[in-house]
Design an enzyme around this catalytic site. Structure first.
Site, PDB file in Angstrom:
ATOM      1  N   ASN A 111      -6.306   4.201  -6.962  1.00 60.48           N
ATOM      2  CA  ASN A 111      -7.437   4.745  -6.224  1.00 60.48           C
ATOM      3  C   ASN A 111      -8.518   5.208  -7.183  1.00 60.48           C
ATOM      4  O   ASN A 111      -9.337   4.405  -7.615  1.00 60.48           O
ATOM      5  CB  ASN A 111      -7.050   5.857  -5.256  1.00 60.48           C
ATOM      6  CG  ASN A 111      -8.135   6.101  -4.220  1.00 60.48           C
ATOM      7  OD1 ASN A 111      -8.795   5.166  -3.800  1.00 60.48           O
ATOM      8  ND2 ASN A 111      -8.312   7.332  -3.807  1.00 60.48           N
ATOM      9  N   SER A 152      -7.800   0.902   3.358  1.00 60.39           N
ATOM     10  CA  SER A 152      -8.264   0.451   2.050  1.00 60.39           C
ATOM     11  C   SER A 152      -9.450  -0.482   2.208  1.00 60.39           C
ATOM     12  O   SER A 152      -9.625  -1.125   3.239  1.00 60.39           O
ATOM     13  CB  SER A 152      -7.122  -0.285   1.335  1.00 60.39           C
ATOM     14  OG  SER A 152      -7.590  -0.954   0.184  1.00 60.39           O
ATOM     15  N   SER A 153     -10.242  -0.582   1.144  1.00 62.06           N
ATOM     16  CA  SER A 153     -11.319  -1.576   1.087  1.00 62.06           C
ATOM     17  C   SER A 153     -10.921  -2.819   0.298  1.00 62.06           C
ATOM     18  O   SER A 153     -11.726  -3.739   0.151  1.00 62.06           O
ATOM     19  CB  SER A 153     -12.567  -0.965   0.443  1.00 62.06           C
ATOM     20  OG  SER A 153     -13.105   0.050   1.231  1.00 62.06           O
ATOM     21  N   ARG A 167       0.839  -1.187   0.000  1.00 58.90           N
ATOM     22  CA  ARG A 167       0.000   0.000   0.000  1.00 58.90           C
ATOM     23  C   ARG A 167       0.886   1.253   0.000  1.00 58.90           C
ATOM     24  O   ARG A 167       1.969   1.260   0.579  1.00 58.90           O
ATOM     25  CB  ARG A 167      -0.876  -0.035   1.253  1.00 58.90           C
ATOM     26  CG  ARG A 167      -1.868   1.117   1.409  1.00 58.90           C
ATOM     27  CD  ARG A 167      -2.995   0.973   0.464  1.00 58.90           C
ATOM     28  NE  ARG A 167      -4.171   1.755   0.867  1.00 58.90           N
ATOM     29  CZ  ARG A 167      -5.007   2.303   0.021  1.00 58.90           C
ATOM     30  NH1 ARG A 167      -4.814   2.210  -1.287  1.00 58.90           N
ATOM     31  NH2 ARG A 167      -6.076   2.951   0.452  1.00 58.90           N
ATOM     32  N   THR A 214      -4.151  -0.771  -7.232  1.00 57.88           N
ATOM     33  CA  THR A 214      -4.959   0.398  -7.564  1.00 57.88           C
ATOM     34  C   THR A 214      -4.144   1.683  -7.662  1.00 57.88           C
ATOM     35  O   THR A 214      -3.048   1.786  -7.121  1.00 57.88           O
ATOM     36  CB  THR A 214      -6.054   0.597  -6.489  1.00 57.88           C
ATOM     37  OG1 THR A 214      -6.941   1.623  -6.884  1.00 57.88           O
ATOM     38  CG2 THR A 214      -5.447   0.943  -5.143  1.00 57.88           C
ATOM     39  N   GLY A 241     -13.724  -1.778  -7.026  1.00 59.66           N
ATOM     40  CA  GLY A 241     -15.052  -1.276  -6.690  1.00 59.66           C
ATOM     41  C   GLY A 241     -15.091  -0.329  -5.519  1.00 59.66           C
ATOM     42  O   GLY A 241     -16.164  -0.065  -4.983  1.00 59.66           O
ATOM     43  N   GLY A 242     -13.928   0.185  -5.065  1.00 63.07           N
ATOM     44  CA  GLY A 242     -13.944   1.129  -3.960  1.00 63.07           C
ATOM     45  C   GLY A 242     -14.634   0.540  -2.746  1.00 63.07           C
ATOM     46  O   GLY A 242     -14.337  -0.570  -2.313  1.00 63.07           O
ATOM     47  N   THR A 294     -10.228   0.305  -9.104  1.00 58.93           N
ATOM     48  CA  THR A 294      -9.135  -0.565  -8.707  1.00 58.93           C
ATOM     49  C   THR A 294      -9.088  -1.682  -9.741  1.00 58.93           C
ATOM     50  O   THR A 294      -9.901  -1.720 -10.649  1.00 58.93           O
ATOM     51  CB  THR A 294      -9.415  -1.084  -7.279  1.00 58.93           C
ATOM     52  OG1 THR A 294      -9.574   0.037  -6.423  1.00 58.93           O
ATOM     53  CG2 THR A 294      -8.345  -1.967  -6.739  1.00 58.93           C
TER      54      THR A 294
END
Length: 566
Positions: free
Chosen positions: A395, A446-447, A102, A393, A467-468, A375
């Site tokens: 973002n 993050s998701s 990340r 990603t 998909g955020g 992403t």
């Protein structure tokens, strides 16, 4: 017909030297079936290169590196050198693990850097341009994985990617639309003329010679080229010239982190998912444990009762996410308490099938401790029995929209995934708290939810999605579609999806996918339905191991996603 010819052309081009049959399939009731190995990703070029690595004797970790780098060429919308991500793995012997690459906040980042003199969030400052850029982690993560687990030399992995960048990529209809839709934002952020400034059409070819040269330097000098070499110096100067704050010290200090995944049981499944700073594993555990006591298989897929149960569990998990989760190197996260059966039973105690729970009445749970639609995900299972699940990603779409023409890639806008101001939503509508506030060298929440599933102790699935904020719920529903409703991998991926994230207090539903009577029933129970703002909820890519040990790929029809195997 054009699609078929294009696929055949790429197979002949990329794999003419191989004698083992390569199989390609995009979508159907039953996905592509392969005997040995498989890659499912957002672009056929990346999947083909990944499978070619497997056919050369490489393993899933070699293919992870090749596929990720190929997506940086073929899918600049989200594939990247200028972003970051997560990988979860399960080796053939059952060993599991995860890596966090990340992005990080720069050393000079401050908690209030996106607020004005009145303490209000400055529009677009955390989403567009150089200040929105976090220190990239993708190259560090890819090289770390390859160094620890790879079999083939990096030369074998990078050369086909470099060749793809020089030769160019056929622009799909989806890609042409994206390039054209973001022209104004590209122009508003960038000082230079970009290769994207034209009216793109389907079947055009776009070449990336600058990116190819960057990859050649990385091949010659390794990971240090990106973080300490000429590439690092070019990148820092470019960001500084555009008002950014990332320094050579920021790049030199970057490191990927190996993390222990979140693991939990659901019926006869063992779920292995990413741990913080990804919220995916904890939220997935919370939701699945909250719904496990209910008989979803009896309710049926996307039935009134199933949607109610899942929505209410999602509502409660996302409320906890907003308060407790952040970078574990900076905050203490009560993982055991958040995922305990007793706590989750108490969270669902006020649920009723009679009416919706109001999000205004659902805060975070009582434990005493103080993202992007754009992403991309890929899943790989190799011929040796290793599996990886990777989500990476920039973002937002094309990240910060800032493109370094000399290096040939977009920069992320991950700083928006911090809580710029606690209680104020980010670009995905997610609310954050102090645990996810900005701090130097901190990783933003993050998701992303790269996930591997075992069934009765055996490898069963590799799955994930972009998909955020909808990533977690899309992965959840895909697993449930297979496990509870006996869908094929492809059916599970293609099934209509819905999403609830606590705030705003609405159920997002894919338009024209759910029965109007069902929607009326939900509204009568007090649920607010939003189909207008939900054109796509995730683009899931997954692989399932069938009972005869063959592999079934599920490539989401919502994108250009493609399964390739052999």
């Amino acid at each position: 017909m054009k699609r078929t010819l294009y696929v055949l052309f790429l197979i002949l081009l990329c794999l003419s030297c191989n004698t083992t049959k390569t199989e390609v399939k995009k979508s159907n009731k039953r996905g592509l079936i392969s005997k040995h190995g498989m890659v499912v990703s957002a672009r056929i070029e990346a999947s083909l290169i990944g499978v070619d690595i497997l056919k050369k004797g490489g393993n899933a970790f070699d293919a992870m590196a090749a596929t990720g780098l190929a997506l940086a060429v073929s899918y600049p919308f989200a594939g990247n050198l200028g972003g970051g991500g997560f990988m979860v793995y399960r080796k053939a012997n059952g060993d599991i693990g995860g890596i966090d690459y990340r992005e990080k906040a720069p050393l000079t980042a401050t908690k209030n850097m996106f607020l004005d003199e009145n303490g209000e969030v400055i529009p677009n400052k955390s989403t567009l341009g150089s200040l929105s850029v976090g220190v990239p982690g993708s190259i560090a993560g890819i090289f770390e994985v390859h160094e620890k687990f790879g079999k083939l030399p990096m030369k074998d992995i990078l050369e086909p990617v470099i060749a793809l960048a020089y030769k160019g990529v056929i622009v799909t209809k989806n890609q042409a639309n994206r390039f054209n839709n973001y022209q104004d934002q590209f122009r508003s952020v960038n000082k230079d003329s970009l290769i994207f400034y034209k009216d793109w059409k389907e079947n055009d070819t776009i070449k990336y010679p600058a990116l190819a040269k960057t990859l050649e330097r990385i091949l010659k000098n390794g990971k240090d080229e990106f973080y300490k070499g000429e590439t690092a110096k070019i990148l820092v100067k470019f960001l500084k010239d555009n008002g950014g704050i990332i320094t050579e010290e920021d790049l030199a200090n970057y490191n990927a982190r190996w993390r222990t995944p979140i693991t939990f049981s659901y019926d006869d499944l063992k779920i292995i998912s990413m741990s913080p700073p990804s919220s995916g594993g904890i939220c997935l555990a919370q939701i699945m444990k909250m719904i496990e006591p209910f008989d979803l298989s009896d309710y049926g897929p996307n039935s009134l009762k199933a949607i109610q149960v899942i929505t209410e569990a999602e509502r409660r998990a996302y409320a906890d996410r907003s308060y407790y989760l952040g970078d574990p190197d900076f905050v203490s996260i009560p993982t055991d308490e958040l995922t305990s059966n007793a706590y989750l039973k108490s969270r669902m105690a006020d649920f009723s099938f009679e009416k919706a729970t109001s999000s205004a009445s659902v805060s975070h749970g009582n434990i005493g401790v103080v993202e992007s639609n754009e992403t991309t995900h890929y899943s790989i299972i190799d011929q040796f029995g290793n599996a990886v699940s990777v989500t990476t990603t920039l973002n937002g779409a094309y990240g910060s929209k800032l493109y370094c023409s000399e290096l040939g890639f977009f920069l992320n806008n991950e700083m928006d995934d911090f809580s710029s101001k606690p209680g104020v939503p980010n670009m995905f509508g997610l609310i954050g708290a102090e645990a996810n506030s900005i701090a130097p060298e901190k990783r933003m929440l993050s998701s992303m939810t790269p996930t591997i599933v075992e069934k009765n102790g055996k490898l069963f699935m590799s799955v994930g999605t972009p998909g955020g904020s909808t990533i977690i719920t899309s992965v959840l529903q895909t697993i449930l579609n297979v496990h509870e409703y006996n869908m094929t991998m492809q059916e599970a991926v293609d099934a209509p999806r819905f999403h609830h994230q606590w705030l705003p207090d609405v159920i997002q539903m894919e338009p024209n996918s759910f029965d109007k009577n069902l929607i009326n029933q939900l509204e009568n129970k007090g649920y607010i339905i939003n189909e207008k703002d939900s054109p796509v909820i995730g683009k899931v890519d997954g692989i399932m191991v069938l009972t005869d040990k063959t592999l079934e790929g599920g490539a989401d029809h919502r994108g250009d996603d493609t399964a390739v195997g052999f």
